[in-house]
Design a protein around this motif. Sequence first.
Motif, PDB file in Angstrom:
ATOM      1  N   SER A  10       0.777  -1.231  -0.090  1.00  8.67           N
ATOM      2  CA  SER A  10       0.057  -0.116   0.053  1.00  8.67           C
ATOM      3  C   SER A  10       0.977   1.125  -0.004  1.00  8.67           C
ATOM      4  O   SER A  10       1.818   1.200   0.880  1.00  8.67           O
ATOM      5  N   ASN A  11       0.339   2.259  -0.750  1.00 11.22           N
ATOM      6  CA  ASN A  11       1.257   3.461  -0.857  1.00 11.22           C
ATOM      7  C   ASN A  11       0.110   4.689  -1.078  1.00 11.22           C
ATOM      8  O   ASN A  11       0.080   5.182  -2.144  1.00 11.22           O
ATOM      9  N   ASP A  12      -0.775   4.512  -0.122  1.00 11.06           N
ATOM     10  CA  ASP A  12      -1.679   5.567  -0.153  1.00 11.06           C
ATOM     11  C   ASP A  12      -1.336   6.875  -0.028  1.00 11.06           C
ATOM     12  O   ASP A  12      -0.493   7.187   0.828  1.00 11.06           O
ATOM     13  N   PRO A  13      -1.764   7.885  -0.588  1.00  7.61           N
ATOM     14  CA  PRO A  13      -1.511   9.546  -0.348  1.00  7.61           C
ATOM     15  C   PRO A  13      -2.011   9.902   0.794  1.00  7.61           C
ATOM     16  O   PRO A  13      -3.279   9.731   1.113  1.00  7.61           O
ATOM     17  N   ILE A  14      -1.457  10.258   1.620  1.00  5.46           N
ATOM     18  CA  ILE A  14      -1.729  10.699   2.946  1.00  5.46           C
ATOM     19  C   ILE A  14      -1.196  12.090   3.349  1.00  5.46           C
ATOM     20  O   ILE A  14      -0.025  12.498   3.222  1.00  5.46           O
ATOM     21  N   THR A  15      -2.130  12.923   3.826  1.00  7.38           N
ATOM     22  CA  THR A  15      -1.799  14.384   4.187  1.00  7.38           C
ATOM     23  C   THR A  15      -2.238  14.530   5.850  1.00  7.38           C
ATOM     24  O   THR A  15      -2.727  13.637   6.237  1.00  7.38           O
ATOM     25  N   PHE A  16      -1.682  15.600   6.299  1.00  8.63           N
ATOM     26  CA  PHE A  16      -1.542  15.779   7.619  1.00  8.63           C
ATOM     27  C   PHE A  16      -2.170  17.224   7.962  1.00  8.63           C
ATOM     28  O   PHE A  16      -2.062  18.307   7.172  1.00  8.63           O
ATOM     29  N   ASN A  17      -3.055  17.431   8.887  1.00  5.46           N
ATOM     30  CA  ASN A  17      -3.293  18.640   9.507  1.00  5.46           C
ATOM     31  C   ASN A  17      -2.975  18.568  10.976  1.00  5.46           C
ATOM     32  O   ASN A  17      -3.325  17.932  11.579  1.00  5.46           O
ATOM     33  N   THR A  18      -2.494  19.680  11.318  1.00  7.89           N
ATOM     34  CA  THR A  18      -2.117  19.975  12.596  1.00  7.89           C
ATOM     35  C   THR A  18      -2.540  21.277  13.238  1.00  7.89           C
ATOM     36  O   THR A  18      -2.613  22.312  12.530  1.00  7.89           O
ATOM     37  N   ASN A  19      -2.965  21.131  14.288  1.00  7.93           N
ATOM     38  CA  ASN A  19      -3.412  22.451  15.127  1.00  7.93           C
ATOM     39  C   ASN A  19      -3.533  22.050  16.819  1.00  7.93           C
ATOM     40  O   ASN A  19      -3.317  20.978  17.075  1.00  7.93           O
ATOM     41  N   LEU A  20      -3.368  23.318  17.541  1.00 13.96           N
ATOM     42  CA  LEU A  20      -3.303  23.353  18.881  1.00 13.96           C
ATOM     43  C   LEU A  20      -4.791  22.966  19.415  1.00 13.96           C
ATOM     44  O   LEU A  20      -5.629  23.197  18.850  1.00 13.96           O
ATOM     45  N   MET A  21      -4.686  22.017  20.330  1.00 17.16           N
ATOM     46  CA  MET A  21      -5.965  21.650  20.830  1.00 17.16           C
ATOM     47  C   MET A  21      -6.852  22.502  21.351  1.00 17.16           C
ATOM     48  O   MET A  21      -6.632  23.411  22.167  1.00 17.16           O
ATOM     49  N   GLY A  22      -8.273  22.619  20.888  1.00 16.55           N
ATOM     50  CA  GLY A  22      -9.272  23.606  21.139  1.00 16.55           C
ATOM     51  C   GLY A  22      -9.000  24.994  20.233  1.00 16.55           C
ATOM     52  O   GLY A  22      -9.745  25.945  20.364  1.00 16.55           O
ATOM     53  N   TYR A  23      -7.986  24.979  19.182  1.00 14.13           N
ATOM     54  CA  TYR A  23      -7.488  26.127  18.466  1.00 14.13           C
ATOM     55  C   TYR A  23      -7.560  25.647  17.047  1.00 14.13           C
ATOM     56  O   TYR A  23      -7.131  24.547  16.877  1.00 14.13           O
ATOM     57  N   PRO A  24      -7.728  26.721  15.902  1.00 10.95           N
ATOM     58  CA  PRO A  24      -7.936  26.214  14.638  1.00 10.95           C
ATOM     59  C   PRO A  24      -6.371  26.080  14.023  1.00 10.95           C
ATOM     60  O   PRO A  24      -6.205  25.743  13.039  1.00 10.95           O
ATOM     61  N   ASP A  25      -5.277  26.666  14.529  1.00 12.26           N
ATOM     62  CA  ASP A  25      -4.071  26.578  14.202  1.00 12.26           C
ATOM     63  C   ASP A  25      -2.873  26.314  15.102  1.00 12.26           C
ATOM     64  O   ASP A  25      -3.278  26.028  16.430  1.00 12.26           O
ATOM     65  N   ARG A  26      -1.690  26.209  14.868  1.00 10.30           N
ATOM     66  CA  ARG A  26      -0.724  25.854  15.794  1.00 10.30           C
ATOM     67  C   ARG A  26      -0.239  27.014  16.512  1.00 10.30           C
ATOM     68  O   ARG A  26      -0.543  28.260  16.109  1.00 10.30           O
ATOM     69  N   PRO A  27       0.573  26.850  17.301  1.00  7.87           N
ATOM     70  CA  PRO A  27       1.339  27.762  18.166  1.00  7.87           C
ATOM     71  C   PRO A  27       2.191  28.764  17.212  1.00  7.87           C
ATOM     72  O   PRO A  27       2.577  28.275  16.207  1.00  7.87           O
TER      73      PRO A  27
END
Length: 423
Positions: free
Chosen positions: A56-73
Amino acid sequence: HSVLKSLQPFKMYTILSKVHSDRNVYPSAGVLFVHVLEREYFKGEFPPYPKPGEISNDPITFNTNLMGYPDRPGWLRYIQRTPYSDGVLYGSPTVENVGKPTIIEITAYNRRTFETARHNLIINIMSAEDFPLPYQAEFFIRNMNVEEMLASEVLGDFLGAVKNVWQPERLNAINITSALDRGGRVPLPINDMKEGVYVMVGADVPFSSCLREVENPQNQLRCSQEMEPVITCDKKFRTQFHIDWCKISLVDNTKQVSTFQEVIRGEGILPDGGEYKPPSDTLKSRDYYSDFLITLAVPSAIALVLFLILAYIMCCRREGVIQLVHHSAIQKSTKELRDMSKNREIAWPLSTLPVFHPVTGEIVPPLHTDSYDNTSMPLMQTQHENAQSSQLFPSLPAFLQDRNQKHSFQFLKVHLSATEENY
């Protein structure tokens, strides 16, 4: 009570395992933090390929955010070039977050099955020894992208080259920034061009003489002329890293004067301004009907007056219409006269009859044929006869050619009879 205490850790572990297995990391403040989001780690969360044994070589993307907030620090960045490459979280933790766990929610998206998996990354920022390092240098590497520079092997090779040039006892990578985040342009996809990356390192000893060579006047002049400066230690980097020495930045924190001023905080209580008094319920109502009428009536009256003035000018004061009427009347009268001239029973003018040449005696054909359109015949034959006689007999007196002479035609007859007698 003691039994409940002993069961408390086990309960906490059970709750976290239900959500997803979390990861704890312990970076130091002021030191570069790099965390790789490996695709292989998240592949176990998604079902395998329908065909057994197929890799399997599925295309995988990631989304990261601070818990409870829409973006990262603010200090944490994320990059992933393609869905088939690993994602990277990187940044330099700040002192303000020391001792405070930062929970980052990581959501993986399988672009083939459209399934998701969520993991939590708990970042426990620790205080670093001798923070911050007093001597900091920032290098600009032209032949690297940020994700290539974040690889542990490449970053280790760069720190090793800097250590050979600087010879410090402690050397740490403080931060890495893409040139695009500094206002750089996206390179053209030719000749394997790279975006470029800024790497800041810190040490506990002063800068070496090689690094100081950038500050001498000769190299500063070469940089102002967009020429490469002459650096003796550049060959130690050239094999793997192409450094732009004109963009190097050397910061000596030991010579900087602290401008920090202690903030005197108050009690946080506003001065007493009395109680709030809302408006009374007994306020008189106001009728806005008259104001509404005035608002509509005045502009409407002005518009109506202007419309009437414009209509009067366009319809009643048009001089062009009068001129067209006059022209039409003249044209109509002219047409009636020409129609009447077709039916008149008078002799044709001499210009339509054969005449004799005054010298040779030969018969001269008439100026107009029998098929001549008499509608173009002049209304006054004497005018036309005078003009024809002036063309046939240029030796006639000038008074015969005058259109205002009433008896010019009689004189022409006498002259023609005399000419025939001579011949």
